[in-house]
Motif scaffolding. Structure first.
Motif, PDB file in Angstrom:
ATOM      1  N   ASP A 405      -7.870  -6.387   4.464  1.00 54.00           N
ATOM      2  CA  ASP A 405      -6.406  -5.318   5.426  1.00 54.00           C
ATOM      3  C   ASP A 405      -5.021  -5.366   4.413  1.00 54.00           C
ATOM      4  N   LEU A 406      -4.322  -6.204   4.696  1.00 55.00           N
ATOM      5  CA  LEU A 406      -2.937  -6.552   4.223  1.00 55.00           C
ATOM      6  C   LEU A 406      -3.039  -6.330   2.577  1.00 55.00           C
ATOM      7  N   SER A 407      -4.030  -6.578   1.662  1.00 59.34           N
ATOM      8  CA  SER A 407      -4.097  -5.881   0.284  1.00 59.34           C
ATOM      9  C   SER A 407      -4.520  -4.451   0.398  1.00 59.34           C
ATOM     10  N   ALA A 408      -5.120  -4.064   1.181  1.00 58.20           N
ATOM     11  CA  ALA A 408      -4.974  -2.294   1.634  1.00 58.20           C
ATOM     12  C   ALA A 408      -4.063  -1.786   1.870  1.00 58.20           C
ATOM     13  N   SER A 409      -3.315  -2.609   2.708  1.00 54.61           N
ATOM     14  CA  SER A 409      -1.361  -1.892   3.619  1.00 54.61           C
ATOM     15  C   SER A 409      -0.924  -2.090   2.063  1.00 54.61           C
ATOM     16  N   LEU A 410      -0.931  -2.778   1.102  1.00 52.88           N
ATOM     17  CA  LEU A 410       0.018  -2.898   0.511  1.00 52.88           C
ATOM     18  C   LEU A 410      -0.009  -2.065  -0.782  1.00 52.88           C
ATOM     19  N   ARG A 411      -1.566  -1.748  -0.521  1.00 50.35           N
ATOM     20  CA  ARG A 411      -1.468  -0.493  -1.640  1.00 50.35           C
ATOM     21  C   ARG A 411      -1.415  -0.017  -1.143  1.00 50.35           C
ATOM     22  N   LEU A 412      -1.528   0.823  -0.447  1.00 50.96           N
ATOM     23  CA  LEU A 412      -1.803   2.520  -0.247  1.00 50.96           C
ATOM     24  C   LEU A 412       0.209   2.289   0.340  1.00 50.96           C
ATOM     25  N   ASN A 413       0.903   1.086   0.908  1.00 53.21           N
ATOM     26  CA  ASN A 413       1.870   1.541   0.734  1.00 53.21           C
ATOM     27  C   ASN A 413       3.138  -0.006   0.425  1.00 53.21           C
ATOM     28  N   SER A 414       3.752   0.627  -0.831  1.00 52.68           N
ATOM     29  CA  SER A 414       4.498   0.027  -2.089  1.00 52.68           C
ATOM     30  C   SER A 414       5.798  -0.781  -1.138  1.00 52.68           C
ATOM     31  N   ASP A 415       6.121   0.139  -0.041  1.00 52.64           N
ATOM     32  CA  ASP A 415       7.301  -0.288   0.094  1.00 52.64           C
ATOM     33  C   ASP A 415       7.292  -1.217   1.560  1.00 52.64           C
ATOM     34  N   LEU A 416       6.032  -1.696   2.266  1.00 53.01           N
ATOM     35  CA  LEU A 416       5.930  -2.152   2.699  1.00 53.01           C
ATOM     36  C   LEU A 416       5.777  -3.564   3.332  1.00 53.01           C
TER      37      LEU A 416
END
Length: 504
Positions: A405-416
């Protein structure tokens, strides 16, 4: 704050959340989620950050995260009767705060005909809480506010999953300002468990990631033969290669050994006859003070490492010589309890609940005819830890991990932005295990792991003078995190490449 008074408003109550929220919760019912929110009055709320805060467990409510921890008030323990004082290190200086109680904790309950335990699973819990956040955003016109999620312990599972759900949903559930760019700004994971599959306290997994914590605990007890005056920051680097060897030996030689179950010791007994065995066992002894220098003929009767080479945190706390009739505290290995006492990590007595309820009544002005459920053991006893990977074709019964989930979030939002905080002496969620798990992320997604001379649940609150340096560091790191406009891209705080985790 910081010597300057600020005005804030506090609200408490319920919001209905559930199946109208995240798309993955289409079959989920509804629940009334209790929250306590603090918002500064001297700054425009439309652009001011807001942080949603969750305790762990699962089964923990948020009041203990509020009073004296991140919220604006603390109990004055020096007063002869119940009294409150300002918390000078509250995060309200940087962000508005919303403390959230999951279903079955605090005053949060399922709405009939749903039952509380309908929400006691990884995805169902995250879905209803993600929808609560959407409902709060819409009810308080916070669509354009930078939004943060903060989680402790089990929050390391809950928060990344909620974060992914929010990012995937985007602004589709917003009632206005659907062009907002502020869906999710960052995640703060305090003393997190990130992958139960890799957690040897609750699963069949190598305990190599625990060894740096064991060494830190021993060093603080001044019983280490390996410290040689080195600072505590050197321990992880010094042990990196040995952690790799330990995990390799686990898979090849002692994964079948577990003194809590009847298992196959054949490979382990064969390993003990090999030339690698004495230096391996001797290193474990020098690191922990448990056992002895190995000699041919030694057995589990005179060396606990022969009995249980994959010693988890609870076993380490039991075998470590911390004094007659005492064992180490899982939350902080520098402290002890009587062998006859219940470790607070497993203690479900409502010690804090009356104080929380009195605070709500006398400071916030909120009262209820229900008892505040600060820690609900029924939740964790009935929690579905496998509900997050029901469609895994390789291992459908696997334990939950939030790393995908963390990986998916960082792919979807590189500014996270992501911040992970750990204490060196935390036997409950060992810091190096998190680093091993996070090492699975691609290089561009590495997140900082900040380490402190602390135990489980690292707060910025005030306290004894000896802890003020620690608290100032924690608060400084949190302030830097909120002030940082975008992530650094790659992790510069990590000391060196982590050893690979050897898989079977």
């Amino acid at each position: 704050m910081k010597g300057n008074p600020i005005q804030f408003a506090v609200t408490a109550g319920h919001l209905e959340a559930g199946s109208s929220g995240n798309a993955s919760a289409s079959s989920l019912g509804k629940a009334a989620i209790f929250y306590t929110a603090y918002a500064r009055l001297d700054l425009p709320k439309t652009t001011r950050p807001v942080t949603f805060i969750f305790n762990g467990g699962p089964g923990g409510a948020s009041a203990v995260m509020d009073v004296g921890f991140l919220g604006p008030m603390r109990f004055d323990w020096n007063a002869p009767t119940f009294a409150l004082a300002d918390n000078p290190n509250t995060l309200l200086d940087k962000t508005d705060l919303v403390f959230v109680d999951p279903v079955g904790t605090g005053y949060s309950k399922a709405i009939f005909p749903n039952k509380n335990d309908d929400f006691w699973g990884v995805d169902d819990d995250a879905s209803v809480l993600a929808d609560f956040i959407i409902q709060y955003i819409n009810a308080n016109q916070r669509q354009e506010s930078p939004k943060y999620l903060y989680g402790v312990s089990y929050g390391g599972i809950r928060v990344p999953i909620i974060g992914r759900m929010l990012i995937e949903s985007g602004t589709t559930k917003y009632t206005e300002k659907k062009d907002s760019k502020n869906v999710l700004a960052g995640l703060i994971l305090n003393s997190p468990v990130l992958d139960y599959e890799a957690d040897c306290l609750s699963n069949d997994a190598p305990c190599g990631g625990n060894l740096p914590t064991y060494a830190a605990v021993v060093a603080d007890w001044e019983k280490s033969l390996e410290r040689s005056g080195k600072p505590i920051e050197a321990i992880p680097d010094d042990l990196g290669a040995f952690v790799r060897d330990y995990n390799k030996y686990y898979y090849s030689s002692f994964s079948g050994v577990d003194n809590r179950k009847v298992k196959d010791r054949t490979k382990w007994e064969a390993f003990l006859k090999q030339p690698e065995a004495p230096p391996f066992l001797d290193r474990l002894y020098r690191l922990t003070g448990i056992g002895k220098i190995y000699a041919p003929g030694d057995s589990k009767a005179n060396n606990p490492w022969i009995e249980e080479p994959n010693m988890n945190s609870f076993e380490f706390s039991w075998f470590f010589d911390s004094g007659e009739d005492r064992m180490l505290l899982l939350a902080d290995g520098r402290m002890t309890i009587k062998l006859s006492d219940t470790d607070p990590a497993f203690d479900r007595r409502p010690v804090f609940d009356p104080l929380a309820q009195r605070y709500q009544r006398e400071f916030i002005g909120y009262s209820s005819n229900l008892g505040y459920m600060g820690s609900n053991g029924e939740v964790i006893d009935n929690w579905d830890f496998r509900s997050h990977h029901p469609d895994d074709p390789i291992k459908p019964d696997r334990e939950v991990s939030s790393i995908p989930d963390l990986s998916a979030s960082l792919r979807l939002n590189s500014d996270l932005k992501v911040l992970v905080q750990h204490g060196y002496y935390d036997l409950n969620t060992p810091f190096y295990q998190s680093e091993l798990v996070l090492a699975a992320l691609p290089a561009a997604m590495k997140v900082p792991v900040k380490l402190y001379e602390a135990g489980h649940g690292i707060g910025p609150g005030d306290g004894p003078e000896a802890k003020l340096v620690l608290y100032s560091r924690v608060l400084s790191d949190l302030n830097t995190f909120y002030d940082r406009p975008q992530p650094d891209g790659v992790l510069t705080a990590m000391r060196s490449p982590l050893p690979e985790t050897v898989q079977p």
